[in-house]
Structure formats: structure tokens, C-alpha cells
Design an enzyme around this catalytic site. Structure first.
Site, mmCIF file in Angstrom:
data_model
loop_
_atom_site.group_PDB
_atom_site.id
_atom_site.type_symbol
_atom_site.label_atom_id
_atom_site.label_comp_id
_atom_site.label_asym_id
_atom_site.label_seq_id
_atom_site.Cartn_x
_atom_site.Cartn_y
_atom_site.Cartn_z
ATOM 1 N N SER A 102 -40.994 -26.304 28.314
ATOM 2 C CA SER A 102 -42.266 -26.312 27.594
ATOM 3 C C SER A 102 -43.138 -27.500 27.990
ATOM 4 O O SER A 102 -43.522 -27.647 29.140
ATOM 5 C CB SER A 102 -41.990 -26.274 26.089
ATOM 6 N N ASP A 244 -50.030 -25.820 27.538
ATOM 7 C CA ASP A 244 -48.885 -26.638 27.953
ATOM 8 C C ASP A 244 -48.177 -25.948 29.115
ATOM 9 O O ASP A 244 -48.636 -24.919 29.611
ATOM 10 C CB ASP A 244 -47.940 -26.923 26.781
ATOM 11 N N ASP A 246 -45.588 -24.074 29.634
ATOM 12 C CA ASP A 246 -45.199 -22.660 29.609
ATOM 13 C C ASP A 246 -46.224 -21.803 28.882
ATOM 14 O O ASP A 246 -45.989 -20.622 28.643
ATOM 15 C CB ASP A 246 -43.799 -22.473 29.020
ATOM 16 N N ASP A 248 -47.363 -21.480 25.866
ATOM 17 C CA ASP A 248 -47.187 -20.867 24.552
ATOM 18 C C ASP A 248 -47.946 -21.627 23.470
ATOM 19 O O ASP A 248 -47.893 -21.253 22.303
ATOM 20 C CB ASP A 248 -45.706 -20.727 24.190
#
Length: 450
Positions: A102, A244, A246, A248
Site C-alpha cells: 500500500s 497511494d 496501490d 485504494d
């Protein structure tokens, strides 16, 4: 059941250090494959990743474990976490897996799972998988050589996700005439997200779209929105969007360069849903980290706020249990359950821009809906994680702080689920009081847990 592998958002750690070693990850896939395999039919697992160089290590380790368990593997390459959630449903796969840490730096990586409906796994299922990993044995009932799995590349996965995102916006809405600054954090969204906004008519100024395997989240993205905010003002853009690694989560900046967090975005979107009668029970779900001002805002507009523990998975679980359709986190995880089963930064930005277009208002005007109470969060490195109630000095300091606030503010202490940190948060309408209380509490926590 004790679960030593999984944190608040899957498995995470430093590359090539426990638990992120190739052997543990291979056993994790083997364990998960045996858990999700049901009967003699062919089973499918979808595996995506972000742009970290170490993703190759875990892509092959996971593929090995799942194929050994008798599951066919479909590899998407770099793609946002919410894309894997969507594609798991779209492909009718048994399970989806994301290789990502992440917002963490490139030296870390992680693994998270989605079930066949695209939802993150419950704690109990993660605990079962973890227990099998820890109890790895040669007598696991593995398929015979004729029934092991195969691995394939899913070449059209970005295109599928692109169409899904554009379909979340009504056909009568486009972004012609809008200029956006988009920061993809050198992460998983670096290709697909700019393309979506451009195809919807926006002029896109792109940053954070040149991943080299080691620069993900490196002073870019949602943890560093100041760059986007500055560029929005300089370019006279309408909005800045910072994802960010990833993709999400999302943080945005208005046309004046002022940064809006997840709470402020939730206020704008929740009010729009309420005005359209599209927020069942006028219920918004958020975590204990959301600002008190959001709670007051919902009450003032005839709605209510339900709080959950930190983690978008817990927000989603509460939404499903309560029949809610919208929720999120201050950090920028925003879940539109009518569209997606997990936090999706690109989708959230699309919904926000749709509101801007339909209302014909600049983001700065929409942002006046919520004025957050002063809040301070301090991350305190700790050597041990014991219940705060078992540390008398901490318990006494918290009681003193709460007495000082007299119901006009909040104190929240919690541990990070992925790092050796205690998070100390204080909020109230008096900024000076917030500052002093938070600093003194952080000092007490640091001494008690050193």
C-alpha cells in the site's frame, strides 16, 4: 484462534524478512489454495501487484503455491488493489490476491486476499489460513500430478477495469473543460487511472507515473499531497488527486491548493447521496479516527455516523451488516458499495468530480461543508504492544486528558496493525489544548512502552 501472520490489512513486512520470505509466501498460497478449493472442478485465483521490484518474488511464490494446491493462476501484472477486487468477481474467480504494501516504502511488501465476491477476508478465515501455514506438514492432501494448476497472463485486465470505472459515471456526465493534476505515486495506477480521466474528457497533468521498482510512494502520492496542491494552484487546475501506491485511497486538493482528507470528501459525497435519497437510513460508516466534526455534520443534516475500528475492511463489514452504501476512512479509503466492494481511490475521485460537474460548483465551495476540529496524531515507536489498560501510567494520563476535555473532545490510543507504533490522537475545538494534551500523552506512552 491466534493469528500471527495477518495484520489489519493482510500480511505485510520488510522484503526477505519474516513473514515476507519466499518460503512463507509459498506456504501461504498453498494454505489458501487448500482452503478455497472445493470439489474436483477447476479453481481460479487472480493475482495482481503494484510496481515494487520485489513483486516478482511473491508473484512466483504465490503462483507456485496455488498451482501446487490445484488452482489455475491468472496474473494481471501491475494493477490497483480495487481492480483485483473487481476482476475477482468479473472473472468468477475463487479468490483474488494483491501483492502490495500500500502506502509503505518499496523496501516493504505485503499480501492481501479477496473472496469470490471481492470482499476482504474476515478475521476468522485469515486465522484458519495462518494456522495451516504455521502447521505446514508434508502430509497435506495435495492433488496428484494430473490435477495441479496452470498459470496464465490476463492481458486485458487494465481494459476491463477501465470500463468498470467509466461505467460508474452516468452517460450524461463528462469532464470536458476540467483540468486535473493527478499523482499516481509511481504505483499501480500509473497507466490505467490517467487514461480513464482523459477518456472522460479531462485535461490531465500527470506526476508519479514513472515507476522504476523502487520509487513507489517516494515523496509522492496520498501521503505527500502538498506537491499536488502546489501544482494545482500553479496550473490553475480544478482539482488535484493524489493516490497511494496501490490506489485504494485518495486525498484531493481544491483549485486553491487546499488539501481535503477523507472526512471532507465523505461529507461532500454523503450530503449529495442524502439529497438524492440514495443513502439508506442516512447512514455513513467511518472509523474511530474520523473527526468529530463529521459526526456533528451528519447529525445537523439529518443523518448519523456509525464508527468502526480502523481498517477499511471493518468499515465494509459494518456497511454490509447495516445495509449502508457509503463509508470510509479519514486516510482516504472510500467505499461506494453500490459500485465496489473495497476502497477505490480512482472511483472515489470520479464520484467527487461528478458532484462538482452536476452542481456546477468548484471544489473549494463544496469543501466549506465541513470544518474539521483541530486534531493531532503522533506515532510513537514502541518496543512492546500490551493493552493500554495494563499500563497504569497510560491509563491515568488518558483519564486526566478526558477530564480536561470534559466531553468537548476525544482521546484515542491504538496500535498500528503493521508497524511497531502506538498512535496517539487528540481532537477538540481548542487547538492549543489539543497540541499540549497530545504531546504529553505521547511522552507518557513512549516511556511506558519503551
Amino acid at each position: 484462534m491466534d493469528n500471527k501472520l495477518f495484520g489489519t490489512d493482510g500480511l505485510r513486512g520488510r522484503v526477505n524478512a519474516y513473514p515476507m520470505t519466499p518460503d512463507v509466501v509459498m506456504r501461504l498460497a498453498l494454505s489458501a489454495g487448500l482452503h478455497f478449493r472445493n470439489g474436483s472442478r477447476r479453481h481460479k485465483v487472480l493475482i495482481g501487484k503494484d510496481t515494487r521490484r520485489s513483486g516478482y518474488i511473491y508473484e512466483y511464490a504465490l503462483s507456485s503455491g496455488f498451482c501446487a494446491a490445484g488452482m489455475d493462476v491468472f496474473l494481471t501484472g501491475p494493477l490497483p488493489t480495487p481492480a483485483i477486487s473487481f476482476l475477482t468477481r468479473d472473472m468468477r474467480a475463487d479468490v483474488g490476491v494483491v501483492i502490495s504494501a500500500s502506502h509503505n516504502p518499496a523496501c516493504d511488501n505485503g499480501i492481501k486476499f479477496f473472496d469470490h465476491m471481492g470482499f476482504k477476508l474476515p478475521d476468522a478465515v485469515e486465522a484458519e489460513i495462518a494456522a495451516r501455514v504455521e502447521g505446514y506438514a508434508q502430509d497435506w492432501r495435495l492433488p496428484d500430478p494430473d490435477h495441479v494448476g496452470r498459470a496464465f497472463k490476463l492481458e486485458d485486465s487494465p481494459g476491463r477495469y477501465n470500463v468498470f470505472l467509466k461505467n460508474s459515471i452516468p452517460l450524461d456526465v463528462n469532464f470536458e473543460g476540467l483540468k486535473i493534476v493527478l499523482d499516481c505515486a509511481h504505483g499501480a495506477a500509473y497507466r490505467v487511472t490517467p487514461q480513464v480521466f482523459e477518456e472522460l474528457g479531462a485535461k490531465v497533468i500527470k506526476i508519479g507515473v514513472d515507476p522504476d521498482g523502487s520509487n513507489i510512494n517516494q515523496r509522492v502520492g496520498s501521503l505527500f499531497p502538498q506537491q499536488v496542491a502546489r501544482m494545482v494552484a500553479e496550473a490553475e487546475a480544478d482539482i488535484g488527486i493524489a493516490l497511494d501506491g496501490d490506489a485504494d485511497r485518495v486525498i484531493v486538493a481544491d483549485e486553491k491548493g487546499r488539501i481535503l482528507d477523507g472526512d471532507q470528501i465523505m461529507a461532500i459525497c454523503a450530503l449529495d447521496l442524502m439529497e438524492r435519497g440514495a443513502l439508506p437510513g442516512n447512514l455513513l460508516v467511518a472509523t474511530v479516527m474520523s473527526n468529530m466534526a463529521l459526526e456533528v455534520f451528519m447529525k445537523d443534516h439529518g443523518g448519523r455516523l456509525l464508527r468502526t475500528p480502523v481498517g477499511d475492511r471493518y468499515v465494509v463489514e459494518a456497511m454490509r451488516a447495516q445495509g449502508a452504501v457509503f463509508g470510509g476512512e479519514q486516510s482516504g479509503h472510500l467505499i461506494f458499495l453500490n459500485h465496489s466492494t473495497t476502497g477505490d481511490g480512482t472511483l472515489a475521485a470520479l464520484q467527487l468530480m461528478k458532484i462538482m460537474v452536476r452542481k456546477g460548483k468548484p471544489l473549494s465551495e463544496l469543501a466549506t461543508l465541513l470544518s474539521p476540529f483541530p486534531q493531532k496524531l503522533v506515532n510513537v515507536p514502541v518496543a512492546r504492544k500490551i493493552p493500554f489498560s495494563e499500563a497504569p501510567a497510560i491509563e491515568a494520563a488518558v483519564k486526566d486528558a478526558e477530564a480536561t476535555l470534559s466531553g468537548r473532545g476525544r482521546v484515542l490510543l491504538r496500535y498500528s496493525g503493521t508497524e511497531s507504533l502506538a498512535r496517539v490522537m487528540v481532537e477538540a475545538q481548542d487547538a492549543a489544548l489539543v497540541e499540549s494534551l497530545c504531546d504529553s500523552l505521547a511522552e507518557v506512552v513512549a516511556r511506558a512502552l519503551a
